[in-house]
Every structure is written in structure tokens, then in C-alpha cells.
Design a protein around this motif. Sequence first.
Motif, PDB file in Angstrom:
ATOM      1  N   THR A 151       0.965  -0.324   0.199  1.00  0.00           N
ATOM      2  CA  THR A 151       2.083  -0.591   0.946  1.00  0.00           C
ATOM      3  C   THR A 151       3.058  -1.536   0.267  1.00  0.00           C
ATOM      4  O   THR A 151       4.422  -1.063   0.232  1.00  0.00           O
ATOM      5  CB  THR A 151       1.912  -0.915   2.321  1.00  0.00           C
ATOM      6  N   ARG A 152       2.772  -2.461  -0.255  1.00  0.00           N
ATOM      7  CA  ARG A 152       3.593  -3.472  -1.046  1.00  0.00           C
ATOM      8  C   ARG A 152       4.237  -2.714  -2.158  1.00  0.00           C
ATOM      9  O   ARG A 152       5.447  -2.714  -2.406  1.00  0.00           O
ATOM     10  CB  ARG A 152       3.166  -4.855  -1.370  1.00  0.00           C
ATOM     11  N   ALA A 153       3.116  -2.308  -2.923  1.00  0.00           N
ATOM     12  CA  ALA A 153       3.432  -1.343  -4.083  1.00  0.00           C
ATOM     13  C   ALA A 153       4.611  -0.180  -4.216  1.00  0.00           C
ATOM     14  O   ALA A 153       5.463  -0.261  -4.776  1.00  0.00           O
ATOM     15  CB  ALA A 153       2.345  -1.144  -5.073  1.00  0.00           C
ATOM     16  N   SER A 154       4.221   0.410  -2.969  1.00  0.00           N
ATOM     17  CA  SER A 154       5.546   1.477  -2.837  1.00  0.00           C
ATOM     18  C   SER A 154       6.679   0.995  -2.455  1.00  0.00           C
ATOM     19  O   SER A 154       7.744   1.812  -2.970  1.00  0.00           O
ATOM     20  CB  SER A 154       4.586   2.403  -1.566  1.00  0.00           C
ATOM     21  N   ALA A 155       6.742   0.217  -1.681  1.00  0.00           N
ATOM     22  CA  ALA A 155       7.771  -0.401  -1.384  1.00  0.00           C
ATOM     23  C   ALA A 155       8.740  -1.049  -2.441  1.00  0.00           C
ATOM     24  O   ALA A 155       9.824  -0.778  -2.480  1.00  0.00           O
ATOM     25  CB  ALA A 155       7.774  -1.500  -0.103  1.00  0.00           C
ATOM     26  N   VAL A 156       7.960  -1.763  -3.667  1.00  0.00           N
ATOM     27  CA  VAL A 156       8.614  -2.487  -4.650  1.00  0.00           C
ATOM     28  C   VAL A 156       9.233  -1.178  -5.447  1.00  0.00           C
ATOM     29  O   VAL A 156      10.418  -1.235  -6.029  1.00  0.00           O
ATOM     30  CB  VAL A 156       7.412  -3.104  -5.402  1.00  0.00           C
ATOM     31  N   LEU A 157       8.324  -0.137  -5.769  1.00  0.00           N
ATOM     32  CA  LEU A 157       8.754   0.771  -6.730  1.00  0.00           C
ATOM     33  C   LEU A 157       9.941   1.656  -5.855  1.00  0.00           C
ATOM     34  O   LEU A 157      10.949   2.079  -6.400  1.00  0.00           O
ATOM     35  CB  LEU A 157       7.706   1.983  -6.659  1.00  0.00           C
ATOM     36  N   GLN A 158      10.156   1.812  -4.550  1.00  0.00           N
ATOM     37  CA  GLN A 158      11.221   2.422  -3.942  1.00  0.00           C
ATOM     38  C   GLN A 158      12.277   1.614  -4.137  1.00  0.00           C
ATOM     39  O   GLN A 158      13.527   2.080  -4.088  1.00  0.00           O
ATOM     40  CB  GLN A 158      10.685   2.465  -2.375  1.00  0.00           C
ATOM     41  N   SER A 159      12.230   0.194  -3.847  1.00  0.00           N
ATOM     42  CA  SER A 159      13.313  -0.529  -4.216  1.00  0.00           C
ATOM     43  C   SER A 159      13.953  -0.560  -5.693  1.00  0.00           C
ATOM     44  O   SER A 159      15.287  -1.146  -5.665  1.00  0.00           O
ATOM     45  CB  SER A 159      13.022  -1.971  -4.015  1.00  0.00           C
ATOM     46  N   ASP A 168      -6.833  -4.909   2.686  1.00  0.00           N
ATOM     47  CA  ASP A 168      -6.326  -5.672   1.703  1.00  0.00           C
ATOM     48  C   ASP A 168      -5.634  -4.473   0.615  1.00  0.00           C
ATOM     49  O   ASP A 168      -4.630  -4.481   0.041  1.00  0.00           O
ATOM     50  CB  ASP A 168      -7.253  -6.475   0.701  1.00  0.00           C
ATOM     51  N   VAL A 169      -6.677  -3.337   0.273  1.00  0.00           N
ATOM     52  CA  VAL A 169      -6.244  -2.406  -0.465  1.00  0.00           C
ATOM     53  C   VAL A 169      -5.123  -1.708   0.056  1.00  0.00           C
ATOM     54  O   VAL A 169      -4.125  -1.300  -0.551  1.00  0.00           O
ATOM     55  CB  VAL A 169      -7.468  -1.161  -0.605  1.00  0.00           C
ATOM     56  N   ALA A 170      -4.905  -1.529   1.522  1.00  0.00           N
ATOM     57  CA  ALA A 170      -3.962  -0.748   2.044  1.00  0.00           C
ATOM     58  C   ALA A 170      -2.648  -1.628   1.907  1.00  0.00           C
ATOM     59  O   ALA A 170      -1.609  -1.196   1.670  1.00  0.00           O
ATOM     60  CB  ALA A 170      -4.185  -0.303   3.404  1.00  0.00           C
ATOM     61  N   ALA A 171      -2.837  -2.707   2.184  1.00  0.00           N
ATOM     62  CA  ALA A 171      -1.545  -3.761   2.269  1.00  0.00           C
ATOM     63  C   ALA A 171      -1.119  -3.794   0.589  1.00  0.00           C
ATOM     64  O   ALA A 171       0.099  -3.723   0.515  1.00  0.00           O
ATOM     65  CB  ALA A 171      -1.954  -5.191   2.585  1.00  0.00           C
ATOM     66  N   ARG A 172      -1.721  -3.827  -0.391  1.00  0.00           N
ATOM     67  CA  ARG A 172      -1.406  -3.935  -1.677  1.00  0.00           C
ATOM     68  C   ARG A 172      -0.730  -2.441  -1.918  1.00  0.00           C
ATOM     69  O   ARG A 172       0.636  -2.468  -2.639  1.00  0.00           O
ATOM     70  CB  ARG A 172      -2.581  -4.008  -2.566  1.00  0.00           C
ATOM     71  N   ASP A 224       1.204  -3.639 -12.956  1.00  0.00           N
ATOM     72  CA  ASP A 224       0.921  -4.092 -11.474  1.00  0.00           C
ATOM     73  C   ASP A 224       0.911  -3.345 -10.467  1.00  0.00           C
ATOM     74  O   ASP A 224      -0.030  -2.933  -9.574  1.00  0.00           O
ATOM     75  CB  ASP A 224       1.800  -5.431 -11.215  1.00  0.00           C
ATOM     76  N   LEU A 225       1.948  -2.497 -10.584  1.00  0.00           N
ATOM     77  CA  LEU A 225       2.185  -1.191  -9.279  1.00  0.00           C
ATOM     78  C   LEU A 225       1.019  -0.365  -9.573  1.00  0.00           C
ATOM     79  O   LEU A 225       0.545   0.337  -8.712  1.00  0.00           O
ATOM     80  CB  LEU A 225       3.549  -0.474  -9.571  1.00  0.00           C
ATOM     81  N   VAL A 226       0.907   0.180 -10.890  1.00  0.00           N
ATOM     82  CA  VAL A 226      -0.062   1.252 -11.171  1.00  0.00           C
ATOM     83  C   VAL A 226      -1.705   0.871 -10.809  1.00  0.00           C
ATOM     84  O   VAL A 226      -2.466   1.547 -10.222  1.00  0.00           O
ATOM     85  CB  VAL A 226      -0.217   1.562 -12.881  1.00  0.00           C
ATOM     86  N   GLY A 227      -1.929  -0.618 -10.834  1.00  0.00           N
ATOM     87  CA  GLY A 227      -3.112  -1.197 -10.707  1.00  0.00           C
ATOM     88  C   GLY A 227      -3.456  -1.109  -9.149  1.00  0.00           C
ATOM     89  O   GLY A 227      -4.545  -0.472  -8.678  1.00  0.00           O
ATOM     90  N   ASP A 228      -2.417  -1.557  -8.216  1.00  0.00           N
ATOM     91  CA  ASP A 228      -2.448  -1.298  -6.923  1.00  0.00           C
ATOM     92  C   ASP A 228      -2.630   0.338  -6.454  1.00  0.00           C
ATOM     93  O   ASP A 228      -3.313   0.647  -5.561  1.00  0.00           O
ATOM     94  CB  ASP A 228      -1.280  -1.790  -6.373  1.00  0.00           C
ATOM     95  N   GLY A 229      -1.722   1.147  -7.174  1.00  0.00           N
ATOM     96  CA  GLY A 229      -1.685   2.600  -6.694  1.00  0.00           C
ATOM     97  C   GLY A 229      -3.181   3.124  -7.225  1.00  0.00           C
ATOM     98  O   GLY A 229      -3.661   4.007  -6.259  1.00  0.00           O
ATOM     99  N   ALA A 230      -3.608   2.765  -8.169  1.00  0.00           N
ATOM    100  CA  ALA A 230      -4.853   3.463  -8.486  1.00  0.00           C
ATOM    101  C   ALA A 230      -6.121   2.877  -7.659  1.00  0.00           C
ATOM    102  O   ALA A 230      -7.133   3.671  -7.527  1.00  0.00           O
ATOM    103  CB  ALA A 230      -5.253   3.038 -10.373  1.00  0.00           C
ATOM    104  N   LEU A 231      -6.195   1.895  -7.236  1.00  0.00           N
ATOM    105  CA  LEU A 231      -7.105   1.207  -6.387  1.00  0.00           C
ATOM    106  C   LEU A 231      -6.938   1.918  -5.107  1.00  0.00           C
ATOM    107  O   LEU A 231      -8.130   2.376  -4.724  1.00  0.00           O
ATOM    108  CB  LEU A 231      -6.603  -0.394  -6.372  1.00  0.00           C
ATOM    109  N   GLY A 232      -5.795   2.211  -4.514  1.00  0.00           N
ATOM    110  CA  GLY A 232      -5.778   3.175  -3.398  1.00  0.00           C
ATOM    111  C   GLY A 232      -6.149   4.462  -3.652  1.00  0.00           C
ATOM    112  O   GLY A 232      -7.017   5.014  -2.916  1.00  0.00           O
TER     113      GLY A 232
END
Length: 453
Positions: free
Chosen positions: A443-451, A437-441, A102-110
Motif C-alpha cells: 500500500t505504501r509503495a503504490s502510494a509513493v509511486l503514484q505520488s 506487514d506485506v500488505a502495508a508495504r 525499494d519500491l520493486v522489492g515491496d511490490g515483488a514481495l506482495g
Amino acid sequence: MTHTVIDGAYVVTVDAHGTEHAQGHVVLRDGRIASVGAGRAPREVIDGAAEVISGTGLLVTPGLINTHHHLYQWLTRGYAQDSILFDWLVSLYPAWSRIDADLVGDGALGAMAVLARSGCTTVGDHHYVFPRGGGDIVGSIVNAASTLGVRLHATRGSMDLGASDGGLPPDFAVESTADALAASGEAVTTYDDSSFESMVRVAIAPCSPFSVTADLLRESADLARSLGVRLHTHGAETVEEEAYCRERFGMSPTDYLESVGWLGSDVWMAHCVHLSGADIDRFAATGTGVAHCPSSNGRLAAGIAPVRDMLRAGVPVGLGVDGAASNESGQLGTEVRAAVLAARLRDGADALSGRDALRIATMGGAQVLGRADQIGSLEPGKLADLALWRIDGVEHAGIADPVAALGLGAMPPLARLIVQGRTVVEDGALVRVDEADVAARVTRASAVLQSRL
């Protein structure tokens, strides 16, 4: 039948003769280039078109081809900002080992959104971190590319040499050799499409001499060749890698990779900053390709690759952004200028022209990826992958040579990016996804990974 005409533009074909039309036209039909010519399009062609794009103020080139990236690293930009490669990797392995599909998908999209907005129609990705329980990471990258509408050359990478066995990555970040090989084969059989119009191809890509075993390199080469797909890895990137290979294997990185079957026309390697003259000759003789990543090489202080010497020897050279954590720009269009400037710093004012760099970014990349018959130039019968750059704005109005806008100037705004005849970017904006939406995804994924650290 879809039928689009680009009429009255400055057209750079990047064909074998370097043909350019100061005022030219390009006709697209059903996802392919139907014709390219000088002057305005014939009236009967215009009358039959579903869409006519005015070329006034536009520079038209083949879509740019990115031959090396790590899309998942879009989630870790800004880390280890002043480190060389080995220190940077050690700093980031703990974060990367906690990614999932899930995180990779959001990062790849960005990451691919930024690539598309910088003129990139084909994305080459090298993914080599697969945490246990992380899900279908390759599939998430394929889905992100499909969502955006860009062409993808994914790789199923791997690492099986942990620190306890003399490798650089920590043990928790590597797979077993058997698991890596099995998963590589599965990724190819699941996602690779070898057709002419393929939107997804998959290569096999053990990460580097300091993160994989010789067994994995040999067996990956055998596997890829049995499946008819290409091979990719990092090679000769830093002086530290050179020292590691000489200490561990008693030979240079190129000698070592050759000893395990990794020179050949089905292989391309990233960086190749520290190649000797003899290395370059072997790359040329075997048809081994290179992904040149000038900004990343500067970010990590790896050095300047001998691109002039590689091109003169006949080595296939493409352009790469590299991981977004080692090139936070993430743009491919800016790498054309970076390649020109880096080559001239190394070898003088005539080392690389803007047209040379554009060829590396288009036909060079197509050759490196094994698709020179399908993409990389504007010629009848090829796939309709084009970038339409606006050069009549404040950045480039009045410029003496339109190609200098890409090779020496600020990256021109994109009027249109077309992949297989379909518009992906228009007037600088993505048309198939919502950018907010891409930017929001991301941002969320980066924060989740950091957590998770």
C-alpha cells in the motif's frame, strides 16, 4: 536429517507415465523427495519421521511453476483497465519509469506472496525497466524471494529502442545498448546459481521486438550463451506486434526473432498467441519454449494461444500469470483452469484436459526453465517442491475426480506449500512473513509511486 511424510493423500506425480495414487504417500528428506508410493507409508518410515502430515482430504501435486511475470507491476494494478497491449503500455510507462529498488522489492514481495498462496513454488520474473539511479533492482527481487522462501528464476531484461527511434517506449524509459548488456552480464555473475538445488537463477531478457534493437537481441543472445544462461522475451503476443514487425522488418515476429538468433532450446517466449503452423513447427524443431498466459491474454484482448497445436507438435509449454497489472488476480493456481477453458473456446472440448493443464503448470514449466531434472514432478531425487490442496471442504467435497478440482473447479485452499522441504504456506497463510506487514508495504509503495507521477 529432516524427514517428513505425507501419508494417505491423493497423489498426482506428473511423471512421464502420469502416475497417480488414490491413496498414496510421499517421503521428503533433506530438501529432496526420497520416495513416492501407493498406499499408506510403511510403519518404519512413519516412526522415523520428524513430521507426519495426514493426507486425508488432500490432493498432492508438484509445486506450480510460473514461467512469466512482471513482479514490479503489482504496484500498478487497476490501471488502463480497458486497453489493448500497446495502449496499456503507453499508459503505464510513465509510472514504471519512476520505480526504484525499494519500491520493486515491496511490490515483488506482495506479488510473490499471492503466487505462493496459490500453489506456486517457483517464480519466473521478467524485469525490464531500470531507471537511472534506481539501485539494485534485481537484488531487491532476489531478496524478496528469499524472504518468502520461494524459488526464483529472475531475468535481467532491457529496452533500448525509444519512441524517437521507432520503438514503443518513451525515450526516458530506455537504456543504451551498451549499458543494458553490461548490466545483464553483471546480474548473471552476481546472482545466478547453477547448482542442482539453486534457489536463484538469472536469465537475460530483452523485452520485445518493439522495444529493443536488433543489436541488443543479437548481442544478448551471444552474452547469455557465453555465460551458460537462458534467454527470454515476449513474442507474437498481439496482431499489433505482427503489423509492427512486418512494417519495420518486413517479416513476422517469429521470422524476425529467428533472424537474430532467438530460436533454440535455451529460449522461452511469453504469450505466442499468434503463431502460424509453420511457426509452431520451428518452435518444436528448435526446442523453443512458450510461457502461456491465458488470463493476461484475455485481459488485454490479445487472443487465445494455440496451445493444443503447440503441445501436439512437441513445443515445450509452461504456464504464466504475466504482470499483475495485466492480470490483477496474480494467482497461478487459477491459471490452470483458465488454460483449460481458453483452449476449449479455441479448439473444442477435447483441446486440453485438466491433467494436461496441470502438466503445463508443473513439468511443462520445469522444461521451459531448463530444470526438468530437478522440479516439476514428484519423483525420487527431485527437489521437494510440493503443493498440498484441501479438497474436502465445501468447494470440492464429493468431487468425482480430485484433479478436476484444479482443472475445472474453484482453486482449492492450500493446506501446505513446501519449497525444498521447508513450509512456506500452511492452512492458506504465509508462515515466513507477516501478511499484514506485506500488505502495508505494498500500500505504501503504490502510494509513493503514484505520488511521483
